[in-house]
Design a protein around this motif. Sequence first.
Motif, PDB file in Angstrom:
ATOM      1  N   THR A 141      66.933 -40.459  45.063  1.00  0.00           N
ATOM      2  CA  THR A 141      65.746 -39.666  45.411  1.00  0.00           C
ATOM      3  C   THR A 141      65.131 -40.087  46.744  1.00  0.00           C
ATOM      4  OG1 THR A 141      64.319 -41.190  44.171  1.00  0.00           O
ATOM      5  CG2 THR A 141      65.201 -39.264  42.981  1.00  0.00           C
ATOM      6  N   ALA A 142      65.711 -41.061  47.428  1.00  0.00           N
ATOM      7  CA  ALA A 142      65.189 -41.517  48.728  1.00  0.00           C
ATOM      8  C   ALA A 142      66.354 -41.962  49.584  1.00  0.00           C
ATOM      9  CB  ALA A 142      64.191 -42.655  48.553  1.00  0.00           C
ATOM     10  N   THR A 143      66.147 -41.918  50.889  1.00  0.00           N
ATOM     11  CA  THR A 143      67.168 -42.375  51.824  1.00  0.00           C
ATOM     12  C   THR A 143      66.998 -43.864  52.103  1.00  0.00           C
ATOM     13  OG1 THR A 143      65.821 -41.881  53.769  1.00  0.00           O
ATOM     14  CG2 THR A 143      67.174 -40.094  52.873  1.00  0.00           C
ATOM     15  N   TYR A 144      68.057 -44.438  52.680  1.00  0.00           N
ATOM     16  CA  TYR A 144      67.970 -45.864  52.995  1.00  0.00           C
ATOM     17  C   TYR A 144      66.995 -46.126  54.138  1.00  0.00           C
ATOM     18  CZ  TYR A 144      69.490 -50.690  53.207  1.00  0.00           C
ATOM     19  OH  TYR A 144      69.519 -52.064  53.151  1.00  0.00           O
ATOM     20  N   VAL A 162      63.890 -47.290  52.693  1.00  0.00           N
ATOM     21  CA  VAL A 162      63.976 -48.712  52.323  1.00  0.00           C
ATOM     22  C   VAL A 162      63.738 -49.596  53.546  1.00  0.00           C
ATOM     23  CG1 VAL A 162      65.470 -50.510  51.369  1.00  0.00           C
ATOM     24  CG2 VAL A 162      65.536 -48.194  50.420  1.00  0.00           C
ATOM     25  N   LEU A 163      64.351 -49.246  54.657  1.00  0.00           N
ATOM     26  CA  LEU A 163      64.178 -50.039  55.882  1.00  0.00           C
ATOM     27  C   LEU A 163      62.733 -50.017  56.367  1.00  0.00           C
ATOM     28  CD1 LEU A 163      67.414 -49.060  57.872  1.00  0.00           C
ATOM     29  CD2 LEU A 163      66.959 -51.171  56.592  1.00  0.00           C
ATOM     30  N   ASP A 164      62.082 -48.865  56.255  1.00  0.00           N
ATOM     31  CA  ASP A 164      60.678 -48.771  56.671  1.00  0.00           C
ATOM     32  C   ASP A 164      59.792 -49.681  55.816  1.00  0.00           C
ATOM     33  OD1 ASP A 164      61.240 -46.992  58.686  1.00  0.00           O
ATOM     34  OD2 ASP A 164      60.826 -45.205  57.458  1.00  0.00           O
ATOM     35  N   SER A 165      60.007 -49.673  54.517  1.00  0.00           N
ATOM     36  CA  SER A 165      59.200 -50.521  53.633  1.00  0.00           C
ATOM     37  C   SER A 165      59.500 -52.002  53.868  1.00  0.00           C
ATOM     38  CB  SER A 165      59.464 -50.159  52.171  1.00  0.00           C
ATOM     39  OG  SER A 165      60.845 -50.334  51.840  1.00  0.00           O
ATOM     40  N   GLN A 166      60.760 -52.340  54.139  1.00  0.00           N
ATOM     41  CA  GLN A 166      61.107 -53.732  54.431  1.00  0.00           C
ATOM     42  C   GLN A 166      60.501 -54.195  55.753  1.00  0.00           C
ATOM     43  OE1 GLN A 166      65.400 -53.717  54.233  1.00  0.00           O
ATOM     44  NE2 GLN A 166      65.420 -54.210  52.041  1.00  0.00           N
ATOM     45  N   VAL A 174      60.297 -50.464  44.746  1.00  0.00           N
ATOM     46  CA  VAL A 174      60.283 -49.052  44.335  1.00  0.00           C
ATOM     47  C   VAL A 174      61.198 -48.223  45.228  1.00  0.00           C
ATOM     48  CG1 VAL A 174      58.845 -46.986  44.171  1.00  0.00           C
ATOM     49  CG2 VAL A 174      57.985 -49.174  43.315  1.00  0.00           C
ATOM     50  N   SER A 175      61.171 -48.484  46.537  1.00  0.00           N
ATOM     51  CA  SER A 175      62.033 -47.724  47.450  1.00  0.00           C
ATOM     52  C   SER A 175      63.504 -48.000  47.159  1.00  0.00           C
ATOM     53  CB  SER A 175      61.694 -48.070  48.901  1.00  0.00           C
ATOM     54  OG  SER A 175      61.943 -49.449  49.163  1.00  0.00           O
ATOM     55  N   LEU A 176      63.820 -49.243  46.794  1.00  0.00           N
ATOM     56  CA  LEU A 176      65.209 -49.552  46.429  1.00  0.00           C
ATOM     57  C   LEU A 176      65.623 -48.808  45.160  1.00  0.00           C
ATOM     58  CD1 LEU A 176      65.419 -53.381  47.202  1.00  0.00           C
ATOM     59  CD2 LEU A 176      66.698 -51.549  48.328  1.00  0.00           C
TER      60      LEU A 176
END
Length: 247
Positions: free
Chosen positions: A204-207, A210-214, A195-197
Amino acid sequence: MRRFQTWSGKSARPEDAINILLGNYPQDVARGAVLGIETPNGWQWSETLPPQMPAGMPSELLERRPDIREAEQNLVAANANIGVAKAMFFPQISLSGNGGAAWGHSAFVGSSIPAPLGIGSYAASAAQPIFQGGALRNNLRYAKSQEQQALISYQQTIQHAFGDVSDALIGYGKYHDVRERQEQTVKDLQESVDVSLMRYRGGTATYLDVLDSQRSLFQSELTLAHARNNEYQTLVQLYKALGGGWK
């Protein structure tokens, strides 16, 4: 066959121990695929899942345990020693006693034991256990006490075996539930990464999101790996406690 080498690797000794445990000569352990985790994209665990235990297992499985077999044979031997001690109460008749005793056709009154021609030598051998009666009775008491000790040891060995199985089952149930819950957590975090990707690609979101969720997914995967390791270890303990598995 693997040749002996002078260098010492970190995995060489564990590999030798694994092969010896399996009844093989020391050799290299074949490597499989890399570890993975099941995801919606099809990336799956490369190793097989732990075997599923049946709902009920017969207690006769414990008869295969080496400690129970040893205790059982000790009990059998102790019981046989009682028979030997009892047999010592009866005279040992020798055919080559004084006077050249040889078997004749006469018999003792009220007995089916044939009387030898040399009655004197038979009387001497028959009286011998009477004079040693105290020692023979002590030998019989000792044999019975040994049999009683062997029986108690046999019972205690069985009790300890049931305790080992119970402890292994408790540990397996605990880590099995932990592993299942952690697998669900990993799947949920994988969906969060997806979803973050999608949000990042949609602007609508920063990378950083994505790094936090990964990072959260990676930590959860490590926790799952530890949970699977604990579950496998409890399965090994259960396999050992049952004397060779449940089949």
